[in-house]
Design a protein around this motif. Sequence first.
Motif, PDB file in Angstrom:
ATOM      1  N   SER A   1       0.868  -1.179   0.000  1.00  0.00           N
ATOM      2  CA  SER A   1       0.000   0.000   0.000  1.00  0.00           C
ATOM      3  C   SER A   1       0.898   1.220   0.000  1.00  0.00           C
ATOM      4  O   SER A   1       1.859   1.292   0.768  1.00  0.00           O
ATOM      5  CB  SER A   1      -0.909   0.021   1.241  1.00  0.00           C
ATOM      6  N   TRP A   2       0.585   2.207  -0.862  1.00  0.00           N
ATOM      7  CA  TRP A   2       1.423   3.398  -0.969  1.00  0.00           C
ATOM      8  C   TRP A   2       0.565   4.658  -0.979  1.00  0.00           C
ATOM      9  O   TRP A   2      -0.628   4.629  -1.284  1.00  0.00           O
ATOM     10  CB  TRP A   2       2.280   3.337  -2.241  1.00  0.00           C
ATOM     11  N   LEU A   3       1.197   5.781  -0.699  1.00  0.00           N
ATOM     12  CA  LEU A   3       0.519   7.071  -0.618  1.00  0.00           C
ATOM     13  C   LEU A   3      -0.077   7.460  -1.966  1.00  0.00           C
ATOM     14  O   LEU A   3       0.544   7.276  -3.011  1.00  0.00           O
ATOM     15  CB  LEU A   3       1.503   8.142  -0.155  1.00  0.00           C
ATOM     16  N   VAL A   4      -1.282   8.007  -1.928  1.00  0.00           N
ATOM     17  CA  VAL A   4      -1.962   8.510  -3.117  1.00  0.00           C
ATOM     18  C   VAL A   4      -2.114  10.017  -2.961  1.00  0.00           C
ATOM     19  O   VAL A   4      -2.633  10.491  -1.949  1.00  0.00           O
ATOM     20  CB  VAL A   4      -3.350   7.857  -3.289  1.00  0.00           C
ATOM     21  N   SER A   5      -1.643  10.776  -3.921  1.00  0.00           N
ATOM     22  CA  SER A   5      -1.763  12.234  -3.860  1.00  0.00           C
ATOM     23  C   SER A   5      -3.151  12.652  -4.325  1.00  0.00           C
ATOM     24  O   SER A   5      -3.606  12.245  -5.402  1.00  0.00           O
ATOM     25  CB  SER A   5      -0.691  12.878  -4.755  1.00  0.00           C
TER      26      SER A   5
ATOM     27  N   VAL B   1      -4.224   6.514   0.870  1.00  0.00           N
ATOM     28  CA  VAL B   1      -3.333   5.428   0.470  1.00  0.00           C
ATOM     29  C   VAL B   1      -4.130   4.395  -0.309  1.00  0.00           C
ATOM     30  O   VAL B   1      -5.356   4.329  -0.220  1.00  0.00           O
ATOM     31  CB  VAL B   1      -2.669   4.750   1.695  1.00  0.00           C
ATOM     32  N   ASP B   2      -3.405   3.590  -1.098  1.00  0.00           N
ATOM     33  CA  ASP B   2      -4.035   2.430  -1.721  1.00  0.00           C
ATOM     34  C   ASP B   2      -4.557   1.495  -0.637  1.00  0.00           C
ATOM     35  O   ASP B   2      -3.968   1.377   0.435  1.00  0.00           O
ATOM     36  CB  ASP B   2      -3.010   1.627  -2.533  1.00  0.00           C
ATOM     37  N   GLN B   3      -5.633   0.810  -0.930  1.00  0.00           N
ATOM     38  CA  GLN B   3      -5.996  -0.307  -0.078  1.00  0.00           C
ATOM     39  C   GLN B   3      -4.881  -1.345  -0.162  1.00  0.00           C
ATOM     40  O   GLN B   3      -4.271  -1.527  -1.215  1.00  0.00           O
ATOM     41  CB  GLN B   3      -7.317  -0.924  -0.547  1.00  0.00           C
ATOM     42  N   ILE B   4      -4.602  -2.025   0.956  1.00  0.00           N
ATOM     43  CA  ILE B   4      -3.568  -3.058   0.941  1.00  0.00           C
ATOM     44  C   ILE B   4      -3.989  -4.150  -0.043  1.00  0.00           C
ATOM     45  O   ILE B   4      -5.105  -4.653   0.006  1.00  0.00           O
ATOM     46  CB  ILE B   4      -3.362  -3.630   2.355  1.00  0.00           C
ATOM     47  N   HIS B   5      -3.074  -4.485  -0.947  1.00  0.00           N
ATOM     48  CA  HIS B   5      -3.408  -5.427  -2.011  1.00  0.00           C
ATOM     49  C   HIS B   5      -2.187  -6.260  -2.390  1.00  0.00           C
ATOM     50  O   HIS B   5      -1.051  -5.882  -2.115  1.00  0.00           O
ATOM     51  CB  HIS B   5      -3.928  -4.673  -3.246  1.00  0.00           C
ATOM     52  N   PRO B   6      -2.391  -7.414  -3.032  1.00  0.00           N
ATOM     53  CA  PRO B   6      -1.262  -8.291  -3.384  1.00  0.00           C
ATOM     54  C   PRO B   6      -0.500  -7.804  -4.604  1.00  0.00           C
ATOM     55  O   PRO B   6      -1.069  -7.164  -5.504  1.00  0.00           O
ATOM     56  CB  PRO B   6      -1.937  -9.639  -3.656  1.00  0.00           C
TER      57      PRO B   6
ATOM     58  N   PRO C   1      -3.220  -6.561 -10.120  1.00  0.00           N
ATOM     59  CA  PRO C   1      -4.456  -6.161 -10.791  1.00  0.00           C
ATOM     60  C   PRO C   1      -5.169  -4.997 -10.135  1.00  0.00           C
ATOM     61  O   PRO C   1      -6.020  -4.364 -10.755  1.00  0.00           O
ATOM     62  CB  PRO C   1      -5.309  -7.440 -10.744  1.00  0.00           C
ATOM     63  N   TYR C   2      -4.820  -4.693  -8.871  1.00  0.00           N
ATOM     64  CA  TYR C   2      -5.435  -3.542  -8.202  1.00  0.00           C
ATOM     65  C   TYR C   2      -5.087  -2.246  -8.922  1.00  0.00           C
ATOM     66  O   TYR C   2      -5.884  -1.312  -8.955  1.00  0.00           O
ATOM     67  CB  TYR C   2      -4.959  -3.495  -6.752  1.00  0.00           C
ATOM     68  N   LYS C   3      -3.888  -2.154  -9.512  1.00  0.00           N
ATOM     69  CA  LYS C   3      -3.429  -0.928 -10.148  1.00  0.00           C
ATOM     70  C   LYS C   3      -3.992  -0.826 -11.565  1.00  0.00           C
ATOM     71  O   LYS C   3      -3.963  -1.769 -12.345  1.00  0.00           O
ATOM     72  CB  LYS C   3      -1.897  -0.890 -10.212  1.00  0.00           C
TER      73      LYS C   3
END
Length: 390
Positions: free
Chosen positions: A175-179, A191-196, A213-215
Amino acid sequence: MIRTPRRRREEPLDHAELARLLPAPGDPELSSDRLNGLEEHLMTEIRNLTSDTAPDTSPHTASDTSPGASTGAPPVGAPARNRAPRPARRPVLVGVAAALVLAAAGVAGLAGSSGGSGRAVAPPAGAVPAPVVQVVRGSTAGLAGAVADISGAAARAELPEPGPGQFLYVRSEVSWLVSWEGADGKNRSYVDQIHPREVWMSPDGGKGWLMEPYKEAVDRDGITLDDPEGGGRTLNSPSYDYLRTLPTDPGLLLKKIYDETGGMGNGPDQQAFSTIGDLLREQVVPPKLAAGLYRAAARIPGVVLVDDSVDAAGRHGVAIARTDEADGARTEWIFDRETYTYLGERTVQTRDAEGIEAGTVRGRTAVTDRAVVDAVKQRPAGLGDAPPSA
């Protein structure tokens, strides 16, 4: 004696008076896109209001010997100041927020729509408010002993050696910061939802595959990481075969890292720490080299031990950490307290900067599997195979 005239109690406005005070209504018919945008905005407000009611279970602040601790500015690795917990908003305000949003839609429209300033009505799809924790200050006390345990465990690790035609496989939760700038012009930390995230790489770095696939930028079946020029052969673009050529002596390793990354990043020390972290995050590192990298990292000025950190899978551990003096972001490499194996990474904001509140968790990872497999998109036993390409 001068008396203040007693004011008459104001009576509630009737509908006629209210209509005179409000701007003239526009077209009451809203498009489906507009309605969807308003609904998204409303749900965001509700999530923000209710998230403040969660109890704070973060650890309390400990001592810190990181750079800046003796200055008037907040010490690196500590929040801007010790603040009392923010009082929770009462649930009744959720209804008030809903009424205000709906009233704005019916009277004059909502700022930030497609016809306004161009700012997004809602955060990016799937983004959630960034968690905020109380920053635990790091210390050099105990760092040497912890690094000895961590490097010893790394050196003893039994990792399979990839053979011809095989691939290194790494699966992580990330999960990473989203501006995002809201309709009101204020920056908010999402932030992104925690994902694989899954990566397959050939030992020479020439062939690879990524599934996340989340991205939106990554197809559901993944994207190729093939390098037609034969794979990475530098510290910033390594392959497994390249890593096997590096010295394992921590002094020689650190000198090579400083020499090859000079002029990059936010200073030589921070860049050296970041380079080692990049090698550990999504690689299968030869055991003796991993041990040398940890010992090399401990020699970088500003590196401290953090007693408690949490990875993206919720696992607690001790951490080797360093704060980037440029922006106040502290990167923590997290290790199991008993086995000293690498768990993952967390990045925490240590001071208010660039619109990001101190304590904001900017990013989290958790490595859940490292293995050697026979083909791209093949998973280790028990995880099943990835879907075939379209």
